[in-house]
Scaffold this motif. Structure first.
Motif, short mmCIF file in Angstrom:
data_model
loop_
_atom_site.label_atom_id
_atom_site.label_comp_id
_atom_site.label_asym_id
_atom_site.label_seq_id
_atom_site.Cartn_x
_atom_site.Cartn_y
_atom_site.Cartn_z
N ASP A 165 0.96 -1.06 -0.04
CA ASP A 165 0.05 0.01 0.10
C ASP A 165 0.68 1.40 0.03
O ASP A 165 0.45 2.45 -0.32
N HIS A 166 2.17 1.23 0.41
CA HIS A 166 2.94 2.38 0.61
C HIS A 166 3.95 2.32 -0.52
O HIS A 166 4.84 3.24 -0.63
N PHE A 167 4.26 1.25 -1.48
CA PHE A 167 5.29 1.17 -2.38
C PHE A 167 4.66 1.61 -3.73
O PHE A 167 4.28 0.96 -4.49
N ILE A 231 5.37 -6.46 8.95
CA ILE A 231 5.25 -4.91 9.80
C ILE A 231 5.70 -4.20 8.56
O ILE A 231 6.67 -4.41 7.67
N CYS A 232 4.88 -3.09 8.05
CA CYS A 232 5.25 -1.97 7.39
C CYS A 232 5.95 -0.88 7.86
O CYS A 232 5.40 -0.46 8.99
N THR A 233 6.97 -0.52 7.53
CA THR A 233 7.90 0.53 7.92
C THR A 233 7.20 1.97 8.00
O THR A 233 7.42 2.63 8.76
N MET A 234 6.44 2.23 6.82
CA MET A 234 5.88 3.22 6.72
C MET A 234 4.72 3.54 7.74
O MET A 234 4.51 4.74 8.62
N CYS A 235 3.97 2.35 7.78
CA CYS A 235 2.69 2.45 8.93
C CYS A 235 3.33 2.65 10.24
O CYS A 235 2.71 2.99 11.16
N LYS A 236 4.44 1.95 10.55
CA LYS A 236 4.83 1.77 11.89
C LYS A 236 6.26 2.76 11.96
O LYS A 236 7.17 2.43 12.54
ZN LIG Z 1 2.43 0.90 5.35
#
Ligand SMILES: [Zn+2]
Length: 261
Positions: A165-167, A231-236
């Motif tokens: 979702d963030h890439f 784990i998503c580094t951007m979400c977290k």
């Molecule tokens: Zn994310």
């Protein structure tokens, strides 16, 4: 959080994979959280201090540290007794004890790998470029060919990384993926068109984690041994460094794996 445990001491916070903790008598591993300040080369003093903390925490000496000069290549180096060049190195493999293999990531994938049968470890840095170069497959081939590992014994843990979702990428990068992974494209929902646009045009989401998992399965790594931190580094971003969030001020999360003496 699934598959992982977070640990905290006075000096450092880190994540560990439950699956690798089953082998903690013979294996040390960690993926550091944001509170562990591992700066870039320009802040060399801070980096030295941080490495000292890491070494003290896990009972190794700074001389045991092996870290490649990561350049988003598909170069994987086998660490034996003789000196080797670590220039342009994004993957490290060893069957030796007390070699602390380190990678630095902030959105890119860190793979911590262990074969408990043949006692071989690997630490692989794979961003989107490493993914299109198939560095993870290259590393697994080396484990099988050079260390006689059986594919069914290899455990492959996927650290916190930028998720689908963030890439977001433009058409140019999308095409690189489509060309390299044409087979996957036909069978799986790997990319998704979005309504977003930037100065280079329309943006697409790509699931690099799924692509890497498919590459692992293609080489016979079994499902239960592909352990995803999810784990998503951007979400977290409060827990981990993310290049996409922090831009040029980003720092790195450190992936560590070492066989105990
Ligand atoms: Zn994310």
């Amino acid at each position: 959080m699934k598959n992982v445990t977070i640990k905290k001491t006075d000096n450092i916070e880190y994540l560990q994979f439950n699956k690798l903790l089953e082998f903690q008598d013979e294996l040390i591993h960690a993926y550091t959280l944001k509170t562990f300040d591992f700066g870039l080369d320009k802040r060399i003093d801070r980096k030295k201090e941080s490495l000292k903390i890491l070494a003290d925490t896990f009972n190794f000496s700074e001389n045991d540290i092996i870290q490649g000069n990561q350049k988003h290549t598909d170069n994987v180096v086998e660490i034996r007794n003789q000196e080797v060049s670590l220039e342009n190195t994004d993957g490290l493999i060893t069957d030796r004890k007390q070699k602390a293999l380190l990678t630095a990531t902030a959105d890119c994938i860190c793979f911590l790998i262990y074969d408990p049968q043949n006692k071989v470890i690997a630490n692989i840095h794979s961003g989107w470029k490493g993914t299109t170069k198939r560095i993870i497959q290259k590393a697994i081939y080396m484990l099988i060919k050079d260390y006689n590992c059986k594919h069914e014994n290899i455990i492959c843990c996927i650290g916190p990384a930028l998720r689908k979702d963030h890439f977001l990428v433009n058409q140019d990068v999308l095409e690189i993926f489509e060309n390299e992974f044409a087979d996957y494209w036909r069978k799986y929902a790997i990319a998704e068109e979005t309504d977003l646009e930037n100065e280079k045009g329309k943006q697409f989401k790509i699931d690099t984690i799924l692509i890497n998992k498919l590459m692992l399965k293609e080489l016979g790594i079994i499902e239960k041994n592909i352990v995803d931190s999810e784990i998503c580094t951007m979400c977290k971003k409060d827990m981990f460094y993310s290049y996409r969030v922090y831009g040029k001020d980003y720092k790195n999360n450190i992936g560590l794996i070492m066989k105990r003496k």
